[in-house]
Enzyme design. Structure first.
Site, mmCIF file in Angstrom:
data_model
loop_
_atom_site.group_PDB
_atom_site.id
_atom_site.type_symbol
_atom_site.label_atom_id
_atom_site.label_comp_id
_atom_site.label_asym_id
_atom_site.label_seq_id
_atom_site.Cartn_x
_atom_site.Cartn_y
_atom_site.Cartn_z
ATOM 1 N N LYS A 82 4.291 -0.784 0.402
ATOM 2 C CA LYS A 82 3.104 -0.009 0.417
ATOM 3 C C LYS A 82 3.766 1.858 0.853
ATOM 4 O O LYS A 82 4.358 2.217 1.712
ATOM 5 C CB LYS A 82 1.991 -0.005 1.250
ATOM 6 N N SER B 47 -6.693 0.220 1.007
ATOM 7 C CA SER B 47 -5.525 0.587 0.129
ATOM 8 C C SER B 47 -4.078 0.472 0.724
ATOM 9 O O SER B 47 -3.058 0.847 -0.144
ATOM 10 C CB SER B 47 -5.247 1.555 2.094
ATOM 11 N N SER C 1 -7.409 -3.593 5.416
ATOM 12 C CA SER C 1 -6.780 -3.130 3.957
ATOM 13 C C SER C 1 -5.063 -4.224 3.801
ATOM 14 O O SER C 1 -4.950 -3.808 2.619
ATOM 15 C CB SER C 1 -6.291 -1.609 4.231
#
Length: 437
Positions: free
Chosen positions: A80, A148, A172
């Site tokens: 990420k 996210s 998330s």
């Protein structure tokens, strides 16, 4: 043999170790898959394929000499864009960081590389951010992964990466795992270092945020967690707590509380049906199952909203809370009092139960810009720091994945993984997407 890009990280590691496949073949297969699916997904936002292939060739040469770098020798992964890497741009989705390459890997990335993993690329964070725009759901490109860690969930679901790392403050990791039909683990707070995460996490201000693994298969979450956990002598919140072996958990006799209605939230029939299928599977395995809602969950959003209104600097070293109107010092103290009362109520509830089973979210994945529904189910267990795994157990009426959330007592990540792995086996887990295979 099944396509390499759909195999688990665990199986790929075993095949590489047995010289059944080369690392270069594995990495090349995943890079080729990214090239096929990413134009539709916009999930991988930074990559260096040449560097990944060079690392793969080095791993093959080491393997030929019987030099093994670790349990992930040659297994590719993605990260990420909130988790820093020293060789790829890390914008975290902020225009002010365009072109910024960190000086060092986040601790978790360094640990994956030391274990032999090969970085494929960085994935989009917060679908619709100002730098990279929207990420699409691989089961329906008009739908959002949400959360996210959206790009991570999307590229894993589509076969572009066997596993990766996301971060989770209120859902998330878990909401995009639910929306994209993959497995995601929010570890117990304090198990995995946050050093190298951006935005910077000051755990005295934010005891909710964690870094955790995402994968198509629960066994891969269990493979990665021991590698990334443990004290790093930088993040003062990390506790040197042993991690029990998930395969040794005896399911029979575990006590499970389950619920679907939560606060004033009533999910639709396909969510309820999926949770009840998971409950039936647990009953069949001799777990002691009872329909019970944990206490004080009606305070979940109030505590979270008050948290969002507290000052929070972006730096670890300099205090800069900005000039926004925030909670007063008295309101902050009241917030901390309520939060502590909430935590005490939940831990007393867990004296009666080993596991809590809930929906992962109020709704299945929704089209871009639609209301994604409430995520109180995940927010609750961020506020108390318990380990939680989301695993696919059903399908919505419009063909989107549905996950359930398996929450365990603090530090019993092994129990959450074991129960999730059983549900995956019984109810199907990840399923191929509609993208080209």
């Amino acid at each position: 043999m099944q396509d390499l890009h759909f195999l688990s990280a665990t199986r790929l590691a075993r095949m590489i170790r047995l010289h059944q496949v080369s690392v270069e073949e594995v990495v090349a297969a995943h890079l080729a898959r990214i090239a096929v699916v990413n134009p539709a997904l916009n999930a991988v936002v930074q990559s260096n394929p040449e560097q990944a292939l060079a690392s793969a060739r080095a791993a093959d040469k080491a393997a030929a000499r019987s030099e093994w770098w670790g349990p992930l020798h040659g297994v590719p992964f993605t990260i990420k864009d909130w988790i820093e890497t020293d060789d790829l741009i890390c914008t975290a989705g902020y225009a002010a960081r365009i072109g910024y390459t960190p000086a060092a890997d986040a601790i978790v990335v360094a640990r994956l590389r030391r274990a032999g993993g090969i970085l494929l690329g960085k994935t989009n964070a917060v679908s619709g951010n100002e730098v990279y725009g929207l990420t699409n759901n691989p089961y329906n490109l008009a739908y959002s992964p949400a959360g996210s860690s959206s790009g991570e969930a999307a590229i894993i679901a589509a076969g572009g990466s066997p596993f990766g790392l996301g971060s989770d403050s209120g859902g998330s990791i878990r909401q995009p795992a639910h929306n994209c039909g993959v497995a995601g683990l929010k570890p117990t707070t304090g198990r995995v270092p946050l050093t190298g995460h951006y935005p910077r996490i000051n755990v005295m201000n934010d005891p909710r945020t964690v870094i955790g693994p995402m994968a198509r298969y629960v066994e891969d979450l269990a493979l990665v967690l021991p590698i990334i956990q443990g004290v790093d002598w930088r993040d003062a919140s990390v506790v040197p707590m042993p991690l029990a072996e998930w395969r040794l958990v005896r399911l029979g006799g575990l006590r499970v509380a389950w619920c679907t209605d939560y606060q004033d939230i009533t999910p639709p029939n396909d969510i309820v049906r999926t949770v009840r299928a998971a409950v039936d599977a647990l009953v069949a395995a001799d777990l002691a199952v009872e329909e019970r809602t944990p206490p004080m969950v009606e305070y979940t959003y109030q505590i979270t909203r008050d948290y969002w209104n507290r000052p929070e600097p972006e730096s670890w070293e300099e205090w800069d809370a900005g000039d926004e109107t925030r909670l007063t010092s008295l309101e902050v103290e009241q917030h901390l009092f309520l939060w502590d009362r909430f935590r005490r109520a939940l831990i007393a509830f867990m004296e009666e139960f080993d596991v809590i089973l809930t929906p992962a979210a109020q709704l299945p994945a929704r089209p871009h810009n639609d209301d994604p529904g409430h995520i109180a189910y995940t927010l609750t267990y961020s506020l108390v720091g318990y380990p939680a795994v989301v695993v696919r157990c059903g399908t919505s009426e419009d063909g989107m994945p549905i996950g359930v959330q398996v929450v365990a007592r603090p530090w019993r990540d092994d129990v959450a993984l074991a129960v999730a792995a059983y549900l995956e086996k019984e109810l199907g887990g990840w399923q191929p997407t509609g993208l080209a295979v």
